[in-house]
Design a protein around this motif. Structure first.
Motif, PDB file in Angstrom:
ATOM      1  N   ASP A 148       0.845  -1.190   0.000  1.00 15.05           N
ATOM      2  CA  ASP A 148       0.000   0.000   0.000  1.00 15.05           C
ATOM      3  C   ASP A 148       0.883   1.243   0.000  1.00 15.05           C
ATOM      4  O   ASP A 148       1.688   1.441   0.919  1.00 15.05           O
ATOM      5  N   LEU A 149       0.721   2.078  -1.006  1.00 18.49           N
ATOM      6  CA  LEU A 149       1.478   3.317  -1.120  1.00 18.49           C
ATOM      7  C   LEU A 149       0.519   4.493  -1.211  1.00 18.49           C
ATOM      8  O   LEU A 149      -0.616   4.342  -1.697  1.00 18.49           O
ATOM      9  N   PRO A 150       0.943   5.689  -0.769  1.00 17.60           N
ATOM     10  CA  PRO A 150       0.124   6.875  -1.021  1.00 17.60           C
ATOM     11  C   PRO A 150      -0.157   6.970  -2.520  1.00 17.60           C
ATOM     12  O   PRO A 150       0.733   6.719  -3.340  1.00 17.60           O
ATOM     13  N   THR A 151      -1.362   7.311  -2.870  1.00 18.50           N
ATOM     14  CA  THR A 151      -1.769   7.303  -4.274  1.00 18.50           C
ATOM     15  C   THR A 151      -0.883   8.187  -5.152  1.00 18.50           C
ATOM     16  O   THR A 151      -0.564   7.819  -6.292  1.00 18.50           O
ATOM     17  N   HIS A 152      -0.435   9.313  -4.620  1.00 15.04           N
ATOM     18  CA  HIS A 152       0.402  10.190  -5.433  1.00 15.04           C
ATOM     19  C   HIS A 152       1.762   9.564  -5.719  1.00 15.04           C
ATOM     20  O   HIS A 152       2.384   9.849  -6.743  1.00 15.04           O
ATOM     21  N   GLU A 153       2.248   8.672  -4.824  1.00 19.35           N
ATOM     22  CA  GLU A 153       3.512   7.977  -5.070  1.00 19.35           C
ATOM     23  C   GLU A 153       3.300   6.800  -6.034  1.00 19.35           C
ATOM     24  O   GLU A 153       4.115   6.553  -6.920  1.00 19.35           O
ATOM     25  N   ALA A 154       2.185   6.087  -5.843  1.00 20.99           N
ATOM     26  CA  ALA A 154       1.921   4.913  -6.681  1.00 20.99           C
ATOM     27  C   ALA A 154       1.676   5.305  -8.140  1.00 20.99           C
ATOM     28  O   ALA A 154       1.884   4.487  -9.038  1.00 20.99           O
ATOM     29  N   ALA A 155       1.261   6.549  -8.365  1.00 17.35           N
ATOM     30  CA  ALA A 155       0.974   6.989  -9.734  1.00 17.35           C
ATOM     31  C   ALA A 155       2.193   6.873 -10.639  1.00 17.35           C
ATOM     32  O   ALA A 155       2.069   6.700 -11.856  1.00 17.35           O
ATOM     33  N   ALA A 156       3.393   6.958 -10.038  1.00 13.13           N
ATOM     34  CA  ALA A 156       4.623   6.871 -10.830  1.00 13.13           C
ATOM     35  C   ALA A 156       5.075   5.433 -11.058  1.00 13.13           C
ATOM     36  O   ALA A 156       6.091   5.197 -11.727  1.00 13.13           O
ATOM     37  N   LEU A 157       4.323   4.464 -10.480  1.00 14.59           N
ATOM     38  CA  LEU A 157       4.719   3.057 -10.566  1.00 14.59           C
ATOM     39  C   LEU A 157       3.639   2.282 -11.321  1.00 14.59           C
ATOM     40  O   LEU A 157       2.907   1.484 -10.740  1.00 14.59           O
ATOM     41  N   GLY A 158       3.522   2.510 -12.590  1.00 14.93           N
ATOM     42  CA  GLY A 158       2.503   1.851 -13.383  1.00 14.93           C
ATOM     43  C   GLY A 158       2.780   0.375 -13.573  1.00 14.93           C
ATOM     44  O   GLY A 158       3.874  -0.133 -13.283  1.00 14.93           O
ATOM     45  N   VAL A 159       1.778  -0.323 -14.070  1.00 17.65           N
ATOM     46  CA  VAL A 159       1.918  -1.753 -14.335  1.00 17.65           C
ATOM     47  C   VAL A 159       3.082  -1.973 -15.295  1.00 17.65           C
ATOM     48  O   VAL A 159       3.212  -1.297 -16.320  1.00 17.65           O
ATOM     49  N   GLY A 160       3.947  -2.915 -14.938  1.00 20.19           N
ATOM     50  CA  GLY A 160       5.117  -3.231 -15.749  1.00 20.19           C
ATOM     51  C   GLY A 160       6.385  -2.549 -15.290  1.00 20.19           C
ATOM     52  O   GLY A 160       7.486  -2.901 -15.749  1.00 20.19           O
ATOM     53  N   THR A 161       6.275  -1.599 -14.351  1.00 22.31           N
ATOM     54  CA  THR A 161       7.461  -0.894 -13.857  1.00 22.31           C
ATOM     55  C   THR A 161       8.381  -1.841 -13.095  1.00 22.31           C
ATOM     56  O   THR A 161       7.927  -2.638 -12.268  1.00 22.31           O
ATOM     57  N   THR A 162       9.684  -1.742 -13.364  1.00 23.52           N
ATOM     58  CA  THR A 162      10.677  -2.519 -12.613  1.00 23.52           C
ATOM     59  C   THR A 162      10.946  -1.794 -11.301  1.00 23.52           C
ATOM     60  O   THR A 162      11.223  -0.593 -11.280  1.00 23.52           O
ATOM     61  N   VAL A 163      10.864  -2.536 -10.196  1.00 28.23           N
ATOM     62  CA  VAL A 163      10.971  -1.919  -8.874  1.00 28.23           C
ATOM     63  C   VAL A 163      11.861  -2.738  -7.952  1.00 28.23           C
ATOM     64  O   VAL A 163      12.218  -3.880  -8.241  1.00 28.23           O
ATOM     65  N   ARG A 164      12.183  -2.095  -6.830  1.00 28.18           N
ATOM     66  CA  ARG A 164      12.915  -2.752  -5.746  1.00 28.18           C
ATOM     67  C   ARG A 164      11.987  -2.797  -4.533  1.00 28.18           C
ATOM     68  O   ARG A 164      11.356  -1.802  -4.183  1.00 28.18           O
ATOM     69  N   VAL A 165      11.900  -3.968  -3.893  1.00 27.62           N
ATOM     70  CA  VAL A 165      11.019  -4.163  -2.740  1.00 27.62           C
ATOM     71  C   VAL A 165      11.865  -4.354  -1.491  1.00 27.62           C
ATOM     72  O   VAL A 165      12.853  -5.110  -1.506  1.00 27.62           O
ATOM     73  N   SER A 166      11.498  -3.683  -0.404  1.00 26.65           N
ATOM     74  CA  SER A 166      12.234  -3.823   0.855  1.00 26.65           C
ATOM     75  C   SER A 166      11.274  -3.754   2.029  1.00 26.65           C
ATOM     76  O   SER A 166      10.119  -3.357   1.878  1.00 26.65           O
ATOM     77  N   LEU A 167      11.766  -4.147   3.206  1.00 24.94           N
ATOM     78  CA  LEU A 167      10.985  -4.125   4.434  1.00 24.94           C
ATOM     79  C   LEU A 167      11.650  -3.225   5.461  1.00 24.94           C
ATOM     80  O   LEU A 167      12.880  -3.078   5.449  1.00 24.94           O
ATOM     81  N   PRO A 168      10.910  -2.623   6.368  1.00 25.41           N
ATOM     82  CA  PRO A 168      11.501  -1.771   7.404  1.00 25.41           C
ATOM     83  C   PRO A 168      12.319  -2.593   8.389  1.00 25.41           C
ATOM     84  O   PRO A 168      12.107  -3.809   8.541  1.00 25.41           O
ATOM     85  N   ASP A 169      13.222  -1.940   9.072  1.00 27.12           N
ATOM     86  CA  ASP A 169      14.110  -2.611  10.025  1.00 27.12           C
ATOM     87  C   ASP A 169      13.395  -2.781  11.359  1.00 27.12           C
ATOM     88  O   ASP A 169      13.620  -2.035  12.315  1.00 27.12           O
ATOM     89  N   ARG A 170      12.545  -3.786  11.418  1.00 27.91           N
ATOM     90  CA  ARG A 170      11.822  -4.089  12.656  1.00 27.91           C
ATOM     91  C   ARG A 170      11.458  -5.569  12.670  1.00 27.91           C
ATOM     92  O   ARG A 170      11.473  -6.229  11.627  1.00 27.91           O
ATOM     93  N   PRO A 171      11.114  -6.123  13.845  1.00 26.80           N
ATOM     94  CA  PRO A 171      10.815  -7.554  13.935  1.00 26.80           C
ATOM     95  C   PRO A 171       9.663  -7.974  13.026  1.00 26.80           C
ATOM     96  O   PRO A 171       8.709  -7.206  12.814  1.00 26.80           O
ATOM     97  N   VAL A 172       9.755  -9.186  12.503  1.00 26.65           N
ATOM     98  CA  VAL A 172       8.728  -9.718  11.608  1.00 26.65           C
ATOM     99  C   VAL A 172       8.238 -11.055  12.112  1.00 26.65           C
ATOM    100  O   VAL A 172       8.961 -11.785  12.800  1.00 26.65           O
ATOM    101  N   LEU A 173       7.002 -11.363  11.764  1.00 29.20           N
ATOM    102  CA  LEU A 173       6.406 -12.652  12.113  1.00 29.20           C
ATOM    103  C   LEU A 173       6.746 -13.657  11.026  1.00 29.20           C
ATOM    104  O   LEU A 173       6.690 -13.337   9.847  1.00 29.20           O
TER     105      LEU A 173
END
Length: 362
Positions: free
Chosen positions: A333-358
């Protein structure tokens, strides 16, 4: 017909130290042939709170409510109201009011007489019971609809009448069995807000059965998630969502993605970095990391190894579906104004915040 209390006093405001009751299930077991509906359920409801029983179909939530109401007999364990075992107390003497999914109004009675029906059974005089019914209809916003019959009322109005009827004898416990599921979305939203307002105003101990997680999280003081007749976790909505006790709760409540990871002691390697593990880790080193959409960071990167598959507009936020290099699909989930620049097919990098995970077994 709804099950009501044997109290003949007027509908006064309840308090957590007076009218409102404590409710406790101790080791509750209920079997239907070879099917185990309740498997040692332990759960306590505090005076004056609204506790939602949430879970998939067949988890035992409605059975628990019906056992408390006295409509079902349990096979083992105990049901206590204010510390007293009510196992042998008949339904009509359990100081409880129940609202069903199907309204269960008498079609030949108008709204006032439907609300007053339990009072009539208790031999309350005609004048007093009609006066009290009118007060309760006014309380649920139907003060001008008392003369209408069920077929002349909308679904939401019928459910309000059913709620007023359940409150007519001032029960110490209010039981709601998926009372909103037959209504359309807009009416459901309005009525759940109204039920919550009334419950808080009256201070009545309330158990609310639902399979709708949004309903449970928005209305309840605490939510009890059930699975296969057992309690998985009982906690306030924010804690249940943010700190789920089990993988089942994590995936049942809200949206959750699974990302492959590898355990290294008390940390897990995921998306090229190590993060601390929240809670107990499985014995196997190959695990899945469970993450909420709002915890996933996505950024455009021409050298990234992920690609945007889809975007769903949710208003202020947009939910992206991203496919990782190994084929795993992740929600973000991204703010809509940020997601607008990431259209379908865009190459991206995915990361997680530095905090404990389940983490959970893969």
């Amino acid at each position: 017909m709804n099950m009501t209390a044997t109290i003949a006093g007027p509908p006064e405001k309840a308090t957590a130290t007076g009218q409102a009751a404590t409710v406790e299930f101790r080791g509750l077991r209920r079997e239907f042939g070879s099917t185990v509906a309740l498997d040692g359920l332990d759960l306590a409801v505090r005076p004056g709170e609204l506790l939602a029983l949430l879970g998939p179909s067949g988890c035992g939530k409605t059975t628990a409510l019906r056992v408390l109401a006295g409509f079902e007999q349990h096979d083992a364990g105990a049901v206590l109201v204010d510390g007293q075992d009510v196992t042998r107390v008949p339904a009509h003497r359990r100081d409880a009011g129940m609202v069903f999914q199907s309204y269960s109004l008498f079609p030949h009675l108008n709204a006032v007489d439907n609300v007053a029906f339990g009072l009539r059974m208790r031999k309350v005089s005609t004048g007093k019971r009609r006066e009290r019914a009118a007060e309760l209809l006014d309380l649920v916003g139907l003060g001008d609809q008392g003369g209408r019959f069920p077929h002349q009322l909308s679904g939401g109005q019928q459910q309000r009448v059913a709620l007023a009827r359940a409150l007519a004898l001032r029960p110490r416990v209010l039981l709601l069995d998926e009372p909103l599921s037959a209504l359309d979305a807009k009416v459901r939203l309005t009525l759940r807000e109204e039920i919550r307002r009334l419950q808080q105003e009256l201070g009545i101990t309330t158990l609310f059965v639902t399979h709708d997680q949004e309903e449970a999280l928005s209305m309840a003081d605490r939510v009890a998630v059930m699975r296969a007749g057992k309690l998985e976790q009982c906690a306030p909505p924010a804690e249940l969502y943010g700190r789920p006790a089990t993988a089942f709760v994590a995936e049942f409540v809200g949206t959750m993605s699974r990302i492959p990871g590898r355990l290294h002691g008390t940390t897990v390697e995921v998306l090229g970095r190590r993060l601390p593990v929240d809670g107990q880790a499985p014995a196997t080193p190959e695990v899945d990391v469970l993450v909420r959409p709002e915890a996933v960071h996505v950024a455009a990167d021409e050298h990234g190894d992920a690609r945007v598959l889809a975007a769903a507009f949710l208003g202020a936020a947009t939910r992206l579906t991203v496919r990782l290099a190994d084929g795993t699909e992740v929600k973000a989930d991204l703010p809509t104004h940020e997601a607008a620049a990431l259209g379908v097919g865009t190459t991206v990098r995915v990361s997680l915040p530095d905090r404990p995970v389940l983490v959970a077994e893969r």
